[in-house]
Motif scaffolding. Structure first.
Motif, PDB file in Angstrom:
ATOM      1  N   MET A   1      18.498  -3.295   1.797  1.00 18.47           N
ATOM      2  CA  MET A   1      17.084  -3.056   1.949  1.00 18.47           C
ATOM      3  C   MET A   1      16.332  -4.023   1.034  1.00 18.47           C
ATOM      4  O   MET A   1      16.527  -4.020  -0.170  1.00 18.47           O
ATOM      5  N   THR A   2      15.493  -4.869   1.612  1.00 19.69           N
ATOM      6  CA  THR A   2      14.753  -5.845   0.830  1.00 19.69           C
ATOM      7  C   THR A   2      13.338  -5.353   0.566  1.00 19.69           C
ATOM      8  O   THR A   2      12.783  -4.569   1.336  1.00 19.69           O
ATOM      9  N   ILE A   3      12.766  -5.851  -0.504  1.00 19.74           N
ATOM     10  CA  ILE A   3      11.387  -5.505  -0.838  1.00 19.74           C
ATOM     11  C   ILE A   3      10.465  -6.350   0.023  1.00 19.74           C
ATOM     12  O   ILE A   3      10.573  -7.572   0.046  1.00 19.74           O
ATOM     13  N   ASN A   4       9.566  -5.690   0.761  1.00 11.61           N
ATOM     14  CA  ASN A   4       8.648  -6.424   1.619  1.00 11.61           C
ATOM     15  C   ASN A   4       7.192  -6.065   1.338  1.00 11.61           C
ATOM     16  O   ASN A   4       6.323  -6.352   2.141  1.00 11.61           O
ATOM     17  N   MET A   5       6.927  -5.436   0.187  1.00  8.52           N
ATOM     18  CA  MET A   5       5.564  -5.058  -0.171  1.00  8.52           C
ATOM     19  C   MET A   5       5.186  -5.677  -1.507  1.00  8.52           C
ATOM     20  O   MET A   5       5.960  -5.648  -2.467  1.00  8.52           O
ATOM     21  N   GLY A   6       3.980  -6.229  -1.558  1.00  6.55           N
ATOM     22  CA  GLY A   6       3.469  -6.799  -2.793  1.00  6.55           C
ATOM     23  C   GLY A   6       2.972  -5.722  -3.739  1.00  6.55           C
ATOM     24  O   GLY A   6       2.858  -4.542  -3.380  1.00  6.55           O
ATOM     25  N   SER A   7       2.647  -6.112  -4.956  1.00  6.75           N
ATOM     26  CA  SER A   7       2.248  -5.133  -5.965  1.00  6.75           C
ATOM     27  C   SER A   7       0.924  -4.454  -5.620  1.00  6.75           C
ATOM     28  O   SER A   7       0.766  -3.255  -5.836  1.00  6.75           O
ATOM     29  N   ALA A   8      -0.035  -5.189  -5.071  1.00  7.22           N
ATOM     30  CA  ALA A   8      -1.321  -4.573  -4.698  1.00  7.22           C
ATOM     31  C   ALA A   8      -1.106  -3.547  -3.588  1.00  7.22           C
ATOM     32  O   ALA A   8      -1.690  -2.452  -3.618  1.00  7.22           O
ATOM     33  N   ASP A   9      -0.271  -3.876  -2.631  1.00 10.93           N
ATOM     34  CA  ASP A   9       0.039  -2.972  -1.532  1.00 10.93           C
ATOM     35  C   ASP A   9       0.706  -1.699  -2.059  1.00 10.93           C
ATOM     36  O   ASP A   9       0.385  -0.590  -1.636  1.00 10.93           O
ATOM     37  N   ARG A  10       1.603  -1.859  -2.996  1.00  8.58           N
ATOM     38  CA  ARG A  10       2.310  -0.709  -3.565  1.00  8.58           C
ATOM     39  C   ARG A  10       1.370   0.191  -4.356  1.00  8.58           C
ATOM     40  O   ARG A  10       1.466   1.421  -4.282  1.00  8.58           O
ATOM     41  N   VAL A  11       0.443  -0.396  -5.115  1.00  6.58           N
ATOM     42  CA  VAL A  11      -0.512   0.391  -5.901  1.00  6.58           C
ATOM     43  C   VAL A  11      -1.425   1.193  -4.980  1.00  6.58           C
ATOM     44  O   VAL A  11      -1.658   2.392  -5.194  1.00  6.58           O
ATOM     45  N   ILE A  12      -1.937   0.539  -3.942  1.00  3.97           N
ATOM     46  CA  ILE A  12      -2.830   1.217  -3.004  1.00  3.97           C
ATOM     47  C   ILE A  12      -2.109   2.364  -2.312  1.00  3.97           C
ATOM     48  O   ILE A  12      -2.643   3.478  -2.197  1.00  3.97           O
ATOM     49  N   ARG A  13      -0.886   2.136  -1.860  1.00  2.00           N
ATOM     50  CA  ARG A  13      -0.111   3.198  -1.205  1.00  2.00           C
ATOM     51  C   ARG A  13       0.180   4.343  -2.165  1.00  2.00           C
ATOM     52  O   ARG A  13       0.168   5.506  -1.780  1.00  2.00           O
ATOM     53  N   GLY A  14       0.470   4.014  -3.409  1.00  2.00           N
ATOM     54  CA  GLY A  14       0.732   5.054  -4.404  1.00  2.00           C
ATOM     55  C   GLY A  14      -0.478   5.937  -4.636  1.00  2.00           C
ATOM     56  O   GLY A  14      -0.376   7.169  -4.687  1.00  2.00           O
ATOM     57  N   ILE A  15      -1.646   5.317  -4.753  1.00  2.00           N
ATOM     58  CA  ILE A  15      -2.879   6.075  -4.962  1.00  2.00           C
ATOM     59  C   ILE A  15      -3.183   6.951  -3.754  1.00  2.00           C
ATOM     60  O   ILE A  15      -3.511   8.136  -3.895  1.00  2.00           O
TER      61      ILE A  15
ATOM     62  N   ALA B   1       6.439   7.404  -1.179  1.00  2.00           N
ATOM     63  CA  ALA B   1       7.844   6.985  -1.178  1.00  2.00           C
ATOM     64  C   ALA B   1       7.979   5.490  -0.896  1.00  2.00           C
ATOM     65  O   ALA B   1       8.765   4.806  -1.552  1.00  2.00           O
ATOM     66  N   THR B   2       7.210   4.977   0.059  1.00  2.00           N
ATOM     67  CA  THR B   2       7.307   3.544   0.351  1.00  2.00           C
ATOM     68  C   THR B   2       6.799   2.721  -0.822  1.00  2.00           C
ATOM     69  O   THR B   2       7.308   1.627  -1.071  1.00  2.00           O
ATOM     70  N   ALA B   3       5.816   3.240  -1.548  1.00  2.00           N
ATOM     71  CA  ALA B   3       5.327   2.524  -2.736  1.00  2.00           C
ATOM     72  C   ALA B   3       6.399   2.486  -3.822  1.00  2.00           C
ATOM     73  O   ALA B   3       6.581   1.458  -4.480  1.00  2.00           O
ATOM     74  N   LEU B   4       7.105   3.583  -4.010  1.00  2.00           N
ATOM     75  CA  LEU B   4       8.136   3.626  -5.041  1.00  2.00           C
ATOM     76  C   LEU B   4       9.340   2.764  -4.673  1.00  2.00           C
ATOM     77  O   LEU B   4       9.926   2.106  -5.533  1.00  2.00           O
ATOM     78  N   ILE B   5       9.704   2.759  -3.402  1.00  2.00           N
ATOM     79  CA  ILE B   5      10.866   1.988  -2.940  1.00  2.00           C
ATOM     80  C   ILE B   5      10.530   0.499  -2.822  1.00  2.00           C
ATOM     81  O   ILE B   5      11.351  -0.362  -3.107  1.00  2.00           O
ATOM     82  N   GLY B   6       9.302   0.205  -2.369  1.00  2.00           N
ATOM     83  CA  GLY B   6       8.892  -1.187  -2.187  1.00  2.00           C
ATOM     84  C   GLY B   6       9.232  -1.739  -0.821  1.00  2.00           C
ATOM     85  O   GLY B   6       9.121  -2.932  -0.580  1.00  2.00           O
ATOM     86  N   ASN B   7       9.659  -0.867   0.078  1.00  2.00           N
ATOM     87  CA  ASN B   7      10.019  -1.297   1.425  1.00  2.00           C
ATOM     88  C   ASN B   7       9.313  -0.405   2.435  1.00  2.00           C
ATOM     89  O   ASN B   7       9.410   0.809   2.369  1.00  2.00           O
ATOM     90  N   CYS B   8       8.630  -1.030   3.372  1.00  2.00           N
ATOM     91  CA  CYS B   8       7.956  -0.312   4.441  1.00  2.00           C
ATOM     92  C   CYS B   8       8.707  -0.570   5.745  1.00  2.00           C
ATOM     93  O   CYS B   8       8.805  -1.718   6.183  1.00  2.00           O
ATOM     94  N   PRO B   9       9.247   0.476   6.366  1.00  2.00           N
ATOM     95  CA  PRO B   9       9.985   0.280   7.616  1.00  2.00           C
ATOM     96  C   PRO B   9       9.125  -0.351   8.715  1.00  2.00           C
ATOM     97  O   PRO B   9       9.621  -1.164   9.491  1.00  2.00           O
ATOM     98  N   ALA B  10       7.852   0.001   8.785  1.00  2.00           N
ATOM     99  CA  ALA B  10       6.978  -0.590   9.803  1.00  2.00           C
ATOM    100  C   ALA B  10       6.798  -2.087   9.559  1.00  2.00           C
ATOM    101  O   ALA B  10       6.747  -2.869  10.508  1.00  2.00           O
ATOM    102  N   TYR B  11       6.708  -2.493   8.300  1.00  2.00           N
ATOM    103  CA  TYR B  11       6.611  -3.918   7.990  1.00  2.00           C
ATOM    104  C   TYR B  11       7.869  -4.646   8.450  1.00  2.00           C
ATOM    105  O   TYR B  11       7.804  -5.765   8.941  1.00  2.00           O
TER     106      TYR B  11
END
Length: 65
Positions: free
Chosen positions: A1-15, A41-51
């Motif tokens: 499983m590779t990381i496909n989310m940037g830090s801004a994306d992860r912060v927004i999803r977490g919030i 969960a996707t923010a913590l993992i860093g991988n979005c299945p839809a992406y």
């Protein structure tokens, strides 16, 4: 499983995830707030299945030398 989310994306999803889960306990108190587990969960993992399906990658890739 590779990381496909940037830090801004992860912060927004977490919030968004935390806010949705908070709606279960405060506010309208509907069970629909539990859907916030998905963006959290996707923010913590860093991988979005839809992406992965659509080939989207918001993280910065390191150039190989």
């Amino acid at each position: 499983m590779t990381i496909n989310m940037g830090s801004a994306d992860r912060v927004i999803r977490g919030i968004v995830g935390v806010v949705l889960i908070a709606l279960v306990f405060v506010g309208p108190q509907t069970p629909w707030g539990w859907i916030g587990i998905i963006p959290l969960a996707t923010a913590l993992i860093g991988n979005c299945p839809a992406y992965s399906i659509f080939g989207i990658k918001t993280c910065k890739t390191k150039p190989k030398h």
